[in-house]
Design a protein around this motif. Structure first.
Motif, PDB file in Angstrom:
ATOM      1  N   VAL A  85      -0.702   1.582   8.649  1.00 47.56           N
ATOM      2  CA  VAL A  85      -1.217   1.929   9.690  1.00 47.56           C
ATOM      3  C   VAL A  85      -0.894   3.587  10.012  1.00 47.56           C
ATOM      4  O   VAL A  85      -0.398   4.057   9.185  1.00 47.56           O
ATOM      5  N   TYR A  86      -1.389   4.067  11.202  1.00 49.85           N
ATOM      6  CA  TYR A  86      -1.303   5.472  11.236  1.00 49.85           C
ATOM      7  C   TYR A  86       0.099   5.781  11.638  1.00 49.85           C
ATOM      8  O   TYR A  86       0.860   4.918  12.274  1.00 49.85           O
ATOM      9  N   ASN A 119      15.495   2.368  18.637  1.00 50.48           N
ATOM     10  CA  ASN A 119      14.729   1.744  17.687  1.00 50.48           C
ATOM     11  C   ASN A 119      14.552   2.877  16.777  1.00 50.48           C
ATOM     12  O   ASN A 119      13.630   3.618  17.001  1.00 50.48           O
ATOM     13  N   HIS A 147       9.591   9.369   6.116  1.00 52.34           N
ATOM     14  CA  HIS A 147       8.403   9.548   5.027  1.00 52.34           C
ATOM     15  C   HIS A 147       8.774  10.586   4.061  1.00 52.34           C
ATOM     16  O   HIS A 147       8.836  11.758   4.384  1.00 52.34           O
ATOM     17  N   THR A 204      22.379   4.911   8.811  1.00 53.94           N
ATOM     18  CA  THR A 204      21.376   4.440   7.787  1.00 53.94           C
ATOM     19  C   THR A 204      20.161   5.123   8.284  1.00 53.94           C
ATOM     20  O   THR A 204      19.875   5.562   9.344  1.00 53.94           O
ATOM     21  N   ARG A 237      10.390   5.709   3.117  1.00 54.55           N
ATOM     22  CA  ARG A 237       9.237   5.050   2.859  1.00 54.55           C
ATOM     23  C   ARG A 237       8.519   6.274   1.974  1.00 54.55           C
ATOM     24  O   ARG A 237       8.178   7.257   2.394  1.00 54.55           O
ATOM     25  N   SER A 244       4.988   3.911  13.829  1.00 58.63           N
ATOM     26  CA  SER A 244       3.345   3.649  14.010  1.00 58.63           C
ATOM     27  C   SER A 244       2.988   4.650  15.204  1.00 58.63           C
ATOM     28  O   SER A 244       3.616   4.768  16.171  1.00 58.63           O
ATOM     29  N   SER A 272       4.724  -1.646   6.935  1.00 58.27           N
ATOM     30  CA  SER A 272       5.718  -1.588   5.785  1.00 58.27           C
ATOM     31  C   SER A 272       6.453  -2.929   5.817  1.00 58.27           C
ATOM     32  O   SER A 272       7.062  -3.017   6.779  1.00 58.27           O
ATOM     33  N   VAL A 278      10.113  -3.915   5.612  1.00 55.81           N
ATOM     34  CA  VAL A 278      11.295  -3.068   5.662  1.00 55.81           C
ATOM     35  C   VAL A 278      12.666  -3.834   5.007  1.00 55.81           C
ATOM     36  O   VAL A 278      12.949  -5.300   5.384  1.00 55.81           O
TER      37      VAL A 278
HETATM   38  O1  TXA Z   1       3.907   1.020   7.747  1.00 51.53           O
HETATM   39  C1  TXA Z   1       5.092   1.489   8.232  1.00 51.53           C
HETATM   40  O2  TXA Z   1       6.317   1.449   8.210  1.00 51.53           O
HETATM   41  C2  TXA Z   1       4.624   2.577   9.240  1.00 51.53           C
HETATM   42  C3  TXA Z   1       4.147   3.542   8.986  1.00 51.53           C
HETATM   43  C4  TXA Z   1       3.632   4.801   9.990  1.00 51.53           C
HETATM   44  O3  TXA Z   1       4.592   4.238   7.696  1.00 51.53           O
HETATM   45  N1  TXA Z   1       5.574   2.876  10.012  1.00 51.53           N
HETATM   46  C5  TXA Z   1       6.173   1.999  11.139  1.00 51.53           C
HETATM   47  O4  TXA Z   1       7.193   2.628  11.837  1.00 51.53           O
HETATM   48  O5  TXA Z   1       5.968   0.959  11.292  1.00 51.53           O
HETATM   49  P1  TXA Z   1       7.697   1.844  13.362  1.00 51.53           P
HETATM   50  O6  TXA Z   1       8.743   2.926  13.923  1.00 51.53           O
HETATM   51  O7  TXA Z   1       6.577   1.370  13.949  1.00 51.53           O
HETATM   52  O8  TXA Z   1       8.468   0.520  12.611  1.00 51.53           O
HETATM   53  C6  TXA Z   1       9.887   0.847  12.159  1.00 51.53           C
HETATM   54  C7  TXA Z   1      10.916  -0.335  11.883  1.00 51.53           C
HETATM   55  C8  TXA Z   1      11.508  -0.770  13.007  1.00 51.53           C
HETATM   56  O9  TXA Z   1      11.442  -2.167  13.026  1.00 51.53           O
HETATM   57  C9  TXA Z   1      12.786  -0.344  12.896  1.00 51.53           C
HETATM   58  O10 TXA Z   1      13.661  -1.129  13.555  1.00 51.53           O
HETATM   59  C10 TXA Z   1      13.057  -0.403  11.347  1.00 51.53           C
HETATM   60  O11 TXA Z   1      11.585   0.087  10.902  1.00 51.53           O
HETATM   61  N2  TXA Z   1      13.760   0.578  10.979  1.00 51.53           N
HETATM   62  C11 TXA Z   1      13.978   1.915  10.970  1.00 51.53           C
HETATM   63  N3  TXA Z   1      15.111   2.533  10.596  1.00 51.53           N
HETATM   64  C12 TXA Z   1      15.833   1.497  10.380  1.00 51.53           C
HETATM   65  C13 TXA Z   1      17.264   1.199   9.918  1.00 51.53           C
HETATM   66  N4  TXA Z   1      17.982   2.569   9.702  1.00 51.53           N
HETATM   67  N5  TXA Z   1      17.730   0.209   9.972  1.00 51.53           N
HETATM   68  C14 TXA Z   1      17.064  -0.809  10.086  1.00 51.53           C
HETATM   69  N6  TXA Z   1      15.946  -0.935  10.615  1.00 51.53           N
HETATM   70  C15 TXA Z   1      15.061   0.449  10.814  1.00 51.53           C
END
Ligand code: TXA
Ligand code: MG
Length: 334
Positions: free
Chosen positions: A33-34, A59, A64, A114, A118, A140, A178, A180
């Motif tokens: 996604v963007y 959150n 990246h 942590t 990506r 996103s 993606s 996770v």
């Molecule tokens: O595909 C993707 O991952 C997209 C594109 C832009 O790369 N990005 C994305 O970011 O979906 P966002 O913020 O919408 O989702 C991030 C997810 C959330 O569920 C967040 O809780 C989890 O990743 N997350 C981020 N950092 C974390 C961490 N340190 N520990 C556990 N979960 C984490």
């Protein structure tokens, strides 16, 4: 401020770099996604992401990088299993949670020790990140709770006036975010399902792969767990006896003067056609549907009162697609 939408070019990347180094936000395409990018080392920049999206302060953001060799720069350690995940699946639609080091701002990780890292496969994304030459925090690029953006227009519709630039790379390829994962006790935990599935991880890494999303569903309250990716209109997901349930629901809403659209898979089309029920084919399997689901939610939310969507049971992305759709419909299923 009017948000600029620019095609990728030397000038666009230079402009994007200047914005990032000045603590501004830039939206960019990835294969999923963007993303809404900011310098992940800068507290000011990361805070702007939370402001622009209206994102809850607890959150954390995914960080990246543009090259494999940049991963060790931002993490405290990498174990053998993590090395294997990097080798087999990066660049690609997966994020790995590592212990972070101090180059990543606490504002990016919401004070967590942590950081999710990506490495996208999308060339525009990598070029943008590499030119900036800093870690790029990017959630996103939608307003919080809205369906994720899969083209530049979706980003513009949510964030015009709030960010400086959108790099327009056309439609994204995968359509949902993606996978996770984190590694603990020599096992892989899937924190969010995506295109890189449990089966793919098991086949390559040969350690137990646990699905945390499903197990935690029991304890989390539906309100927080299921409200995300929501269209502005009503949405119901038909899981059991799909066609009959949708026909009954359509009848009900029609009596109540509500307009309906059915999202169906190709093979069920005739059932709705024969019953004069408006429908759109959203693909023939979970991969195809994933590509279009967020765009369709954004398209139909202003056209109808109710979206009746079929559960999709074919293909390798069944789990990750269901994870998004159950949230889109706020847990309402038949
Ligand atoms: O595909 C993707 O991952 C997209 C594109 C832009 O790369 N990005 C994305 O970011 O979906 P966002 O913020 O919408 O989702 C991030 C997810 C959330 O569920 C967040 O809780 C989890 O990743 N997350 C981020 N950092 C974390 C961490 N340190 N520990 C556990 N979960 C984490
Ligand atoms: Mg998101």
């Amino acid at each position: 401020m009017e948000t600029k939408i620019l095609k990728p070019s030397k000038q666009t990347f230079q402009f994007a770099k200047n914005l990032i180094l000045n603590n501004e936000l830039v939206a960019f395409p990835t294969e999923t996604v963007y993303g809404l990018g900011a310098n992940a080392s800068s507290e000011i920049s990361c805070n702007k992401i939370f402001q622009a999206k209206g994102r809850p302060q607890d959150n954390p953001l995914i960080v990246h990088v543009g090259r494999k060799k940049d991963i060790p720069k931002y993490v405290a350690s990498i174990n053998e299993i993590e090395k294997k995940i990097i080798r087999f699946f990066m660049p690609g639609p997966i994020s790995i949670v590592f212990p972070k080091n101090k180059l990543i701002s606490n504002a990016a990780t919401c004070n967590s020790p942590t950081v999710a890292i990506r490495l996208p496969i999308n060339k525009i994304a990598r070029k943008f990140i590499n030119i900036c030459n800093c870690p790029i925090a990017a959630p996103s690029a939608n307003s919080s709770k809205r369906p994720s953006p899969t083209c530049a227009k979706h980003v513009y519709d949510d964030l015009n006036g709030k960010i400086e630039l959108i790099i327009d790379g056309g439609n994204t390829n995968i359509g949902i975010e993606s996978t996770v994962v984190k590694v603990e006790n020599n096992m892989i935990y899937i924190l969010r399902p995506g295109k890189i599935s449990k089966r793919m991880l098991e086949n390559k890494i040969h350690v137990p792969v646990l699905d945390v999303v499903k197990t935690s569903a029991v304890v989390e309250s539906p309100g927080t767990k299921y409200t995300h990716y929501c269209p502005k209109c009503e949405m119901i997901l038909a899981i059991n006896d799909k066609i009959n349930n949708i026909i009954k629901l359509h009848e009900h809403f029609k009596k109540n003067n509500k307009t309906v659209i059915v999202f169906c898979v190709k093979e069920n089309e005739m059932a709705y056609k024969e019953n004069n029920i408006p429908y759109v084919i959203y693909g023939k399997n979970s991969e195809e549907v994933s590509k279009h689901i967020f765009a369709l939610l954004r398209e139909y939310e202003n056209k109808v009162d109710v979206i009746l969507a079929e559960y999709v049971e074919n293909g390798d992305m069944v789990d990750s697609l269901f994870n998004r759709m159950i949230k889109s419909c706020s847990g309402k299923t038949v």
